[in-house]
Scaffold this active site. Structure first.
Site, PDB file in Angstrom:
ATOM      1  CG  HIS A 197       4.997   1.353  19.779  1.00 38.29           C
ATOM      2  ND1 HIS A 197       6.130   1.002  20.492  1.00 38.29           N
ATOM      3  CD2 HIS A 197       4.057   0.443  20.127  1.00 38.29           C
ATOM      4  CE1 HIS A 197       5.887  -0.056  21.228  1.00 38.29           C
ATOM      5  NE2 HIS A 197       4.635  -0.424  21.030  1.00 38.29           N
ATOM      6  CD  GLU A 273      -0.518  -4.625  22.524  1.00 36.99           C
ATOM      7  OE1 GLU A 273      -1.587  -5.141  22.150  1.00 36.99           O
ATOM      8  OE2 GLU A 273       0.581  -4.833  21.969  1.00 36.99           O
TER       9      GLU A 273
END
Length: 393
Positions: A197, A273
């Site tokens: 990202h 994550e």
């Protein structure tokens, strides 16, 4: 139809009780290929405890590959086989919790047990002895040290097979590849283009930002990075689907790319994550000051979790492997963009290379960088690209 795996496990103790270790291997029943290996020196224990720990490790390794698979366990321990099959009672207090834990890995209906002679369990036996040998010199067994498959002849390691294929490919005429596609003679793999990202406000400050704290949005710089990545991927023209972590920074990055490519975004929770527990939002220096012992343990072992109930890298690896296998099955022969985070990308790269767990600490992944891994039908993987940021210059 559910996949099927064979789990072979063993454990040993040099003294009973004495220095002990276990070994386990997950095999493809059709080809005999070793799909996963596990071994560990466990300190002073009995043979039976080591055998149960080997069983548990083998079941967990199989579960990481496919939690829906049907498992056939083969062991040369009559005690473990009969107890886990429900025909013998488990009387010893050290074995009851291990047996109970083993029963939670898969539903009972998915697992069967078979006793085999020791000479048919050489792969797992060799792994257990490798673990005990490592323990004797104060070390732990590492996957790169395994010689079990080569010693028994029961299966060729993925690394050895990949090396043979690379040699053959080098000698053969090459067909130019388009985008991230494969040469025709190798078949069409499932290719994961891995996009980290774009930046958030926490990224330049190098703060721990996982799935256990806030859910920050992209910064202005992060939005520019997402736009640049979208343009680069559109120019490639090979991405056929977009899958994203559920966290906001990934969804915003994925939405930017998908809009440019004219695709929808599918969310995959397994790509989130690591949960960094009490470290969320802190810098490395702040964690070292506040939780020095926990940080040292975390840096020394992928099985250590951050302070406050976060996830260990070993835990993350298991869920990422499950997500990987699910996506490979869904996108066979296609190129799919996975928009995710540092740890999942490093984990996918590590697993593709068969690299040791500590390799996670030796990779650099910039915000909005691109990496790529191809997965073939025979189980091999090929790293095509790592941390490409040329589209950001």
């Amino acid at each position: 139809m559910a996949r099927r795996f064979i789990v072979e496990a063993d454990g040993g103790s040099r003294g009973n009780p004495g220095p002990a270790g276990y070994g386990a291997v997950v095999l493809d029943p059709a080809t005999g290929e070793a799909l996963a290996e596990a071994a560990e020196f466990i300190g002073t224990a009995t043979n039976n405890v080591a055998e149960y720990k080997g069983l548990l490790a083998g079941l967990r390794a199989a579960h990481a590959l496919d939690p829906q698979a049907r498992i056939h366990v083969r062991m040369d321990s009559k005690l473990v086989v009969e107890q886990m099959s429900g025909r013998w009672k488990i009387k010893h207090p050290d074995m009851r919790p291990l047996a109970a834990e083993a029963k939670t890995v898969f539903p009972a209906t998915q697992v069967t047990y078979e006793w085999i002679p020791r000479e048919q369990n050489k792969h797992a036996d060799r792994l257990a002895n490798e673990a005990m040998d490592a323990g004797r010199i104060g070390k732990q067994w590492e996957p790169r040290d395994s010689r079990a498959a080569l010693a028994t002849g029961s299966a060729r390691s993925t690394a050895a097979r990949a090396a043979d294929e690379a040699a053959e490919a080098a000698a053969a005429p090459r067909t130019p590849a388009a985008g991230w596609g494969a040469a025709a003679d190798l078949g069409t793999p499932a290719t994961f283009v891995l996009l980290r990202h774009g930046e958030t406000a926490l990224t330049p400050e190098k703060r721990f930002s996982g799935s256990g704290g806030g859910d920050p949005e992209l910064s202005a710089a992060g939005r520019r990075q997402a736009t640049a990545a979208a343009a680069a991927l559109a120019a490639r023209g090979t991405v056929q689907a977009v899958v994203s972590s559920p966290l906001r920074r990934c969804r915003e990055t994925a939405d930017t790319v998908a809009a440019r490519l004219g695709l929808e975004v599918r969310i995959e929770d397994g790509l989130r994550e690591t949960d960094f527990g009490a470290w969320e939002g802190l810098t490395f220096a702040e964690v070292r000051e506040r939780h020095p012992e926990d940080l040292t343990a975390w840096l020394g072992s992928t099985k250590a979790a951050p302070t406050g109930g976060g996830e260990s890298f070993a835990t993350v690896a298991r869920r990422v492997a499950v997500a990987r296998d699910k996506l490979i099955a869904r996108y066979t022969g296609k190129t799919v963009l996975l928009v995710t985070h540092v740890t999942p990308i490093k984990t996918l790269v590590r697993l593709a290379l068969g690299a040791p767990p500590e390799s996670l600490y030796r990779m650099e992944l910039s915000a909005a960088s691109l990496s790529a891994v191809a997965y073939y039908a025979d189980g091999n993987a090929s790293l095509r690209l790592l941390n490409d940021t040329s589209h950001l210059r």
